[in-house]
Write a protein that holds these residues in place. Structure first.
Motif, PDB file in Angstrom:
ATOM      1  N   THR A  48       0.833  -1.198   0.000  1.00  0.00           N
ATOM      2  CA  THR A  48       0.000   0.000   0.000  1.00  0.00           C
ATOM      3  C   THR A  48       0.868   1.248   0.000  1.00  0.00           C
ATOM      4  O   THR A  48       1.860   1.306   0.710  1.00  0.00           O
ATOM      5  CB  THR A  48      -0.882  -0.007   1.266  1.00  0.00           C
ATOM      6  OG1 THR A  48      -1.644  -1.200   1.252  1.00  0.00           O
ATOM      7  CG2 THR A  48      -1.805   1.174   1.303  1.00  0.00           C
ATOM      8  N   PRO A  98      -2.372   4.261   4.723  1.00  0.00           N
ATOM      9  CA  PRO A  98      -1.919   3.173   5.603  1.00  0.00           C
ATOM     10  C   PRO A  98      -2.920   2.019   5.592  1.00  0.00           C
ATOM     11  O   PRO A  98      -4.124   2.236   5.627  1.00  0.00           O
ATOM     12  CB  PRO A  98      -1.853   3.811   6.992  1.00  0.00           C
ATOM     13  CG  PRO A  98      -1.920   5.271   6.768  1.00  0.00           C
ATOM     14  CD  PRO A  98      -2.577   5.490   5.447  1.00  0.00           C
ATOM     15  N   MET A  99      -2.400   0.810   5.520  1.00  0.00           N
ATOM     16  CA  MET A  99      -3.245  -0.360   5.434  1.00  0.00           C
ATOM     17  C   MET A  99      -3.343  -1.052   6.790  1.00  0.00           C
ATOM     18  O   MET A  99      -2.327  -1.473   7.347  1.00  0.00           O
ATOM     19  CB  MET A  99      -2.664  -1.342   4.415  1.00  0.00           C
ATOM     20  CG  MET A  99      -3.502  -2.589   4.249  1.00  0.00           C
ATOM     21  SD  MET A  99      -2.833  -3.706   2.998  1.00  0.00           S
ATOM     22  CE  MET A  99      -1.379  -4.318   3.818  1.00  0.00           C
ATOM     23  N   PRO A 100      -4.544  -1.170   7.339  1.00  0.00           N
ATOM     24  CA  PRO A 100      -4.672  -1.970   8.564  1.00  0.00           C
ATOM     25  C   PRO A 100      -4.434  -3.445   8.223  1.00  0.00           C
ATOM     26  O   PRO A 100      -4.693  -3.872   7.112  1.00  0.00           O
ATOM     27  CB  PRO A 100      -6.113  -1.721   9.011  1.00  0.00           C
ATOM     28  CG  PRO A 100      -6.827  -1.214   7.817  1.00  0.00           C
ATOM     29  CD  PRO A 100      -5.798  -0.601   6.908  1.00  0.00           C
ATOM     30  N   VAL A 101      -3.927  -4.185   9.170  1.00  0.00           N
ATOM     31  CA  VAL A 101      -3.620  -5.600   8.962  1.00  0.00           C
ATOM     32  C   VAL A 101      -4.384  -6.412   9.989  1.00  0.00           C
ATOM     33  O   VAL A 101      -4.420  -6.065  11.163  1.00  0.00           O
ATOM     34  CB  VAL A 101      -2.094  -5.847   9.125  1.00  0.00           C
ATOM     35  CG1 VAL A 101      -1.780  -7.326   9.024  1.00  0.00           C
ATOM     36  CG2 VAL A 101      -1.320  -5.062   8.090  1.00  0.00           C
ATOM     37  N   ARG A 102      -4.993  -7.487   9.545  1.00  0.00           N
ATOM     38  CA  ARG A 102      -5.684  -8.401  10.449  1.00  0.00           C
ATOM     39  C   ARG A 102      -5.013  -9.762  10.364  1.00  0.00           C
ATOM     40  O   ARG A 102      -4.761 -10.274   9.280  1.00  0.00           O
ATOM     41  CB  ARG A 102      -7.163  -8.525  10.072  1.00  0.00           C
ATOM     42  CG  ARG A 102      -7.880  -9.608  10.887  1.00  0.00           C
ATOM     43  CD  ARG A 102      -9.357  -9.588  10.658  1.00  0.00           C
ATOM     44  NE  ARG A 102      -9.916  -8.697  11.674  1.00  0.00           N
ATOM     45  CZ  ARG A 102     -11.189  -8.641  11.985  1.00  0.00           C
ATOM     46  NH1 ARG A 102     -12.062  -9.384  11.341  1.00  0.00           N
ATOM     47  NH2 ARG A 102     -11.606  -7.824  12.916  1.00  0.00           N
ATOM     48  N   ASP A 120      -5.911  -7.181  15.194  1.00  0.00           N
ATOM     49  CA  ASP A 120      -5.904  -6.075  14.240  1.00  0.00           C
ATOM     50  C   ASP A 120      -4.771  -5.106  14.547  1.00  0.00           C
ATOM     51  O   ASP A 120      -4.589  -4.696  15.688  1.00  0.00           O
ATOM     52  CB  ASP A 120      -7.236  -5.320  14.271  1.00  0.00           C
ATOM     53  CG  ASP A 120      -8.386  -6.190  13.795  1.00  0.00           C
ATOM     54  OD1 ASP A 120      -8.205  -6.900  12.792  1.00  0.00           O
ATOM     55  OD2 ASP A 120      -9.454  -6.161  14.421  1.00  0.00           O
ATOM     56  N   PHE A 121      -4.042  -4.740  13.494  1.00  0.00           N
ATOM     57  CA  PHE A 121      -2.982  -3.739  13.588  1.00  0.00           C
ATOM     58  C   PHE A 121      -3.383  -2.567  12.706  1.00  0.00           C
ATOM     59  O   PHE A 121      -3.569  -2.719  11.506  1.00  0.00           O
ATOM     60  CB  PHE A 121      -1.651  -4.296  13.075  1.00  0.00           C
ATOM     61  CG  PHE A 121      -1.110  -5.413  13.912  1.00  0.00           C
ATOM     62  CD1 PHE A 121      -0.320  -5.150  15.013  1.00  0.00           C
ATOM     63  CD2 PHE A 121      -1.383  -6.731  13.592  1.00  0.00           C
ATOM     64  CE1 PHE A 121       0.188  -6.182  15.783  1.00  0.00           C
ATOM     65  CE2 PHE A 121      -0.880  -7.777  14.355  1.00  0.00           C
ATOM     66  CZ  PHE A 121      -0.091  -7.496  15.453  1.00  0.00           C
ATOM     67  N   THR A 122      -3.535  -1.415  13.312  1.00  0.00           N
ATOM     68  CA  THR A 122      -3.866  -0.203  12.588  1.00  0.00           C
ATOM     69  C   THR A 122      -2.840   0.852  12.970  1.00  0.00           C
ATOM     70  O   THR A 122      -2.584   1.051  14.161  1.00  0.00           O
ATOM     71  CB  THR A 122      -5.294   0.269  12.956  1.00  0.00           C
ATOM     72  OG1 THR A 122      -6.201  -0.804  12.710  1.00  0.00           O
ATOM     73  CG2 THR A 122      -5.693   1.477  12.135  1.00  0.00           C
ATOM     74  N   PRO A 123      -2.246   1.528  11.992  1.00  0.00           N
ATOM     75  CA  PRO A 123      -1.247   2.546  12.326  1.00  0.00           C
ATOM     76  C   PRO A 123      -1.835   3.625  13.241  1.00  0.00           C
ATOM     77  O   PRO A 123      -2.991   4.005  13.114  1.00  0.00           O
ATOM     78  CB  PRO A 123      -0.878   3.146  10.968  1.00  0.00           C
ATOM     79  CG  PRO A 123      -1.261   2.111   9.976  1.00  0.00           C
ATOM     80  CD  PRO A 123      -2.445   1.392  10.551  1.00  0.00           C
ATOM     81  N   ASP A 158      -2.010   7.409  14.537  1.00  0.00           N
ATOM     82  CA  ASP A 158      -1.782   8.769  14.075  1.00  0.00           C
ATOM     83  C   ASP A 158      -1.033   9.490  15.182  1.00  0.00           C
ATOM     84  O   ASP A 158      -1.636   9.963  16.147  1.00  0.00           O
ATOM     85  CB  ASP A 158      -3.113   9.449  13.774  1.00  0.00           C
ATOM     86  CG  ASP A 158      -2.941  10.894  13.305  1.00  0.00           C
ATOM     87  OD1 ASP A 158      -1.789  11.305  13.064  1.00  0.00           O
ATOM     88  OD2 ASP A 158      -3.964  11.586  13.200  1.00  0.00           O
TER      89      ASP A 158
END
Length: 114
Positions: free
Chosen positions: A26, A31-35, A104-107, A109
């Protein structure tokens, strides 16, 4: 130009190998969240004081892969292996050994805070 600053004119990707390989990563601006899918393997209780409430609970998780489940095959492509150990002090939060969970991994801010 430094490698970390390189931007592909085709996909806008910040990471590629300059040999024509198109990576499905991406772009930085989205930013791409990852599951990931993890199974709780163990729960460990450790006493750290005389009171009953003075017990630390930790859980160990491993990435899930069952070759017979299409969902697990998809997750194994993104997170083929991994482990996580966490300590939980909130008595309302429990995990069941043998059960699977989505992680879940979300960047974050950094500018905006939590």
């Amino acid at each position: 130009m430094a490698a970390q600053d390189c931007r592909c004119s085709v996909c806008g990707c910040c990471r590629h190998d300059h040999r024509g390989w198109n990576h499905p990563w991406t772009p930085k601006e989205r930013p791409m969240p990852v599951r990931a899918k993890f199974r709780c393997n163990t729960e460990t209780l450790r006493k750290w004081g005389p009171a009953v409430s003075q017990t630390a609970r930790s859980y160990e998780f491993m990435a899930v892969y069952d070759p017979d489940l299409p969902e697990d095959q998809r997750y194994a492509k993104a997170s083929p292996s991994g482990s996580l150990t966490i300590q939980v002090d909130n008595p309302a939060v429990t995990f069941t050994p043998g059960a699977s969970y989505y992680l879940d991994f979300t960047p974050v801010d950094e500018a905006g805070g939590a």
